[in-house]
Design a protein around this motif. Structure first.
Motif, PDB file in Angstrom:
ATOM      1  N   ALA A 225       0.868  -1.175   0.000  1.00 20.72           N
ATOM      2  CA  ALA A 225       0.000   0.000   0.000  1.00 20.72           C
ATOM      3  C   ALA A 225       0.909   1.230   0.000  1.00 20.72           C
ATOM      4  O   ALA A 225       2.065   1.162   0.432  1.00 20.72           O
ATOM      5  CB  ALA A 225      -0.883  -0.004   1.237  1.00 20.72           C
ATOM      6  N   PRO A 226       0.420   2.363  -0.488  1.00 21.88           N
ATOM      7  CA  PRO A 226       1.277   3.549  -0.517  1.00 21.88           C
ATOM      8  C   PRO A 226       1.675   4.001   0.889  1.00 21.88           C
ATOM      9  O   PRO A 226       0.863   3.991   1.805  1.00 21.88           O
ATOM     10  CB  PRO A 226       0.426   4.608  -1.210  1.00 21.88           C
ATOM     11  N   THR A 227       2.942   4.367   1.036  1.00 19.86           N
ATOM     12  CA  THR A 227       3.450   4.892   2.288  1.00 19.86           C
ATOM     13  C   THR A 227       3.029   6.344   2.448  1.00 19.86           C
ATOM     14  O   THR A 227       2.751   6.804   3.547  1.00 19.86           O
ATOM     15  CB  THR A 227       4.993   4.788   2.316  1.00 19.86           C
ATOM     16  N   HIS A 228       2.984   7.051   1.344  1.00 14.49           N
ATOM     17  CA  HIS A 228       2.618   8.476   1.331  1.00 14.49           C
ATOM     18  C   HIS A 228       1.545   8.675   0.270  1.00 14.49           C
ATOM     19  O   HIS A 228       1.743   8.321  -0.884  1.00 14.49           O
ATOM     20  CB  HIS A 228       3.857   9.325   1.019  1.00 14.49           C
ATOM     21  N   ASP A 229       0.386   9.176   0.654  1.00 11.10           N
ATOM     22  CA  ASP A 229      -0.717   9.437  -0.276  1.00 11.10           C
ATOM     23  C   ASP A 229      -1.269  10.809   0.065  1.00 11.10           C
ATOM     24  O   ASP A 229      -1.861  10.995   1.125  1.00 11.10           O
ATOM     25  CB  ASP A 229      -1.796   8.365  -0.132  1.00 11.10           C
ATOM     26  N   ASN A 230      -1.050  11.771  -0.820  1.00 12.95           N
ATOM     27  CA  ASN A 230      -1.396  13.155  -0.516  1.00 12.95           C
ATOM     28  C   ASN A 230      -1.955  13.834  -1.760  1.00 12.95           C
ATOM     29  O   ASN A 230      -1.652  13.448  -2.873  1.00 12.95           O
ATOM     30  CB  ASN A 230      -0.145  13.898  -0.021  1.00 12.95           C
TER      31      ASN A 230
ATOM     32  N   ILE B 102       8.288  16.364  -4.167  1.00 12.14           N
ATOM     33  CA  ILE B 102       8.263  15.433  -3.052  1.00 12.14           C
ATOM     34  C   ILE B 102       9.515  14.567  -3.184  1.00 12.14           C
ATOM     35  O   ILE B 102       9.819  14.070  -4.265  1.00 12.14           O
ATOM     36  CB  ILE B 102       6.981  14.589  -3.022  1.00 12.14           C
ATOM     37  N   ASP B 103      10.261  14.443  -2.123  1.00 11.39           N
ATOM     38  CA  ASP B 103      11.493  13.652  -2.142  1.00 11.39           C
ATOM     39  C   ASP B 103      11.163  12.248  -1.651  1.00 11.39           C
ATOM     40  O   ASP B 103      10.985  12.021  -0.452  1.00 11.39           O
ATOM     41  CB  ASP B 103      12.553  14.315  -1.271  1.00 11.39           C
ATOM     42  N   ALA B 104      11.057  11.317  -2.579  1.00 11.00           N
ATOM     43  CA  ALA B 104      10.684   9.944  -2.236  1.00 11.00           C
ATOM     44  C   ALA B 104      11.718   9.287  -1.327  1.00 11.00           C
ATOM     45  O   ALA B 104      11.363   8.459  -0.490  1.00 11.00           O
ATOM     46  CB  ALA B 104      10.497   9.126  -3.500  1.00 11.00           C
ATOM     47  N   ALA B 105      12.983   9.656  -1.461  1.00  8.97           N
ATOM     48  CA  ALA B 105      14.028   9.083  -0.607  1.00  8.97           C
ATOM     49  C   ALA B 105      13.810   9.483   0.852  1.00  8.97           C
ATOM     50  O   ALA B 105      14.035   8.682   1.758  1.00  8.97           O
ATOM     51  CB  ALA B 105      15.401   9.539  -1.079  1.00  8.97           C
TER      52      ALA B 105
ATOM     53  N   ALA C 178      16.879   6.165  -0.649  1.00  8.11           N
ATOM     54  CA  ALA C 178      16.504   5.958  -2.051  1.00  8.11           C
ATOM     55  C   ALA C 178      16.391   4.471  -2.393  1.00  8.11           C
ATOM     56  O   ALA C 178      15.631   4.091  -3.277  1.00  8.11           O
ATOM     57  CB  ALA C 178      17.511   6.639  -2.965  1.00  8.11           C
ATOM     58  N   ALA C 179      17.115   3.625  -1.690  1.00  9.14           N
ATOM     59  CA  ALA C 179      17.068   2.183  -1.950  1.00  9.14           C
ATOM     60  C   ALA C 179      15.715   1.565  -1.595  1.00  9.14           C
ATOM     61  O   ALA C 179      15.377   0.496  -2.098  1.00  9.14           O
ATOM     62  CB  ALA C 179      18.177   1.488  -1.174  1.00  9.14           C
ATOM     63  N   ASN C 180      14.939   2.238  -0.748  1.00  6.09           N
ATOM     64  CA  ASN C 180      13.635   1.715  -0.333  1.00  6.09           C
ATOM     65  C   ASN C 180      12.481   2.150  -1.231  1.00  6.09           C
ATOM     66  O   ASN C 180      11.366   1.693  -1.059  1.00  6.09           O
ATOM     67  CB  ASN C 180      13.331   2.143   1.108  1.00  6.09           C
ATOM     68  N   VAL C 181      12.727   3.044  -2.168  1.00  8.00           N
ATOM     69  CA  VAL C 181      11.659   3.532  -3.040  1.00  8.00           C
ATOM     70  C   VAL C 181      11.293   2.455  -4.058  1.00  8.00           C
ATOM     71  O   VAL C 181      12.157   1.939  -4.759  1.00  8.00           O
ATOM     72  CB  VAL C 181      12.083   4.828  -3.779  1.00  8.00           C
ATOM     73  N   GLN C 182      10.000   2.096  -4.114  1.00  4.66           N
ATOM     74  CA  GLN C 182       9.535   1.102  -5.079  1.00  4.66           C
ATOM     75  C   GLN C 182       8.791   1.742  -6.238  1.00  4.66           C
ATOM     76  O   GLN C 182       8.979   1.353  -7.382  1.00  4.66           O
ATOM     77  CB  GLN C 182       8.621   0.082  -4.406  1.00  4.66           C
TER      78      GLN C 182
ATOM     79  N   ARG D 143       1.410   9.548  -4.826  1.00  5.46           N
ATOM     80  CA  ARG D 143       1.627   8.400  -3.955  1.00  5.46           C
ATOM     81  C   ARG D 143       3.068   7.923  -4.078  1.00  5.46           C
ATOM     82  O   ARG D 143       3.601   7.863  -5.170  1.00  5.46           O
ATOM     83  CB  ARG D 143       0.688   7.257  -4.328  1.00  5.46           C
ATOM     84  N   VAL D 144       3.637   7.561  -2.937  1.00  8.19           N
ATOM     85  CA  VAL D 144       4.986   7.004  -2.897  1.00  8.19           C
ATOM     86  C   VAL D 144       4.879   5.641  -2.218  1.00  8.19           C
ATOM     87  O   VAL D 144       4.292   5.526  -1.140  1.00  8.19           O
ATOM     88  CB  VAL D 144       5.969   7.905  -2.110  1.00  8.19           C
ATOM     89  N   TYR D 145       5.405   4.625  -2.877  1.00  7.53           N
ATOM     90  CA  TYR D 145       5.407   3.259  -2.331  1.00  7.53           C
ATOM     91  C   TYR D 145       6.835   2.921  -1.893  1.00  7.53           C
ATOM     92  O   TYR D 145       7.768   3.096  -2.668  1.00  7.53           O
ATOM     93  CB  TYR D 145       4.951   2.257  -3.387  1.00  7.53           C
ATOM     94  N   CYS D 146       6.963   2.429  -0.682  1.00  5.33           N
ATOM     95  CA  CYS D 146       8.282   2.090  -0.130  1.00  5.33           C
ATOM     96  C   CYS D 146       8.366   0.603   0.160  1.00  5.33           C
ATOM     97  O   CYS D 146       7.365  -0.050   0.450  1.00  5.33           O
ATOM     98  CB  CYS D 146       8.537   2.857   1.170  1.00  5.33           C
ATOM     99  N   ALA D 147       9.589   0.064   0.121  1.00 10.49           N
ATOM    100  CA  ALA D 147       9.837  -1.320   0.513  1.00 10.49           C
ATOM    101  C   ALA D 147       9.662  -1.428   2.014  1.00 10.49           C
ATOM    102  O   ALA D 147       9.983  -0.516   2.766  1.00 10.49           O
ATOM    103  CB  ALA D 147      11.240  -1.747   0.106  1.00 10.49           C
ATOM    104  N   ARG D 148       9.192  -2.536   2.431  1.00 12.94           N
ATOM    105  CA  ARG D 148       8.972  -2.732   3.875  1.00 12.94           C
ATOM    106  C   ARG D 148      10.112  -3.453   4.514  1.00 12.94           C
ATOM    107  O   ARG D 148      10.847  -4.160   4.009  1.00 12.94           O
ATOM    108  CB  ARG D 148       7.693  -3.525   4.108  1.00 12.94           C
TER     109      ARG D 148
END
Length: 95
Positions: free
Chosen positions: A30-35, A50-53, A59-63, A90-95
């Motif tokens: 699910a998106p980590t950030h939804d705005n 928006i800085d996804a990192a 930055a390695a966690n950005v999907q 929306r920004v999706y991150c690795a868990r």
């Protein structure tokens, strides 16, 4: 004529646009950030960063990063004659 106007309004509210950048195509989270981002007068000459990192910690966690103009956003844009045109980000991150 009334039916044609109603059909045009309904069809315009169902359209949406999405831009997606997949860093890792296997994104299932699910998106980590939804705005919602606000743009005025069609967003001409405007940008919102928006800085996804930062959102994902590194930055390695950005999907995936995506922006979308949902049916609701299109409705607001039409209702305000393009003066206000919001978009979802929306920004999706690795868990």
């Amino acid at each position: 004529m009334k039916k044609l106007a109603i059909a045009a309004i309904v069809l315009s509210l169902t359209g949406c646009a999405i831009q997606r950048f997949d860093v890792r195509p296997d994104t299932q989270n699910a998106p980590t950030h939804d705005n919602s981002q606000s743009f005025w007068v069609g967003g001409i000459g405007q940008s919102e960063d928006i800085d996804a990192a930062i959102v994902c910690g590194t930055a390695a966690n950005v999907q995936r990063v995506e922006t979308q103009m949902t049916a609701g956003n299109v409705g607001l844009t039409i209702l305000t004659f393009g003066i206000y045109s919001p978009r979802q980000v929306r920004v999706y991150c690795a868990r």
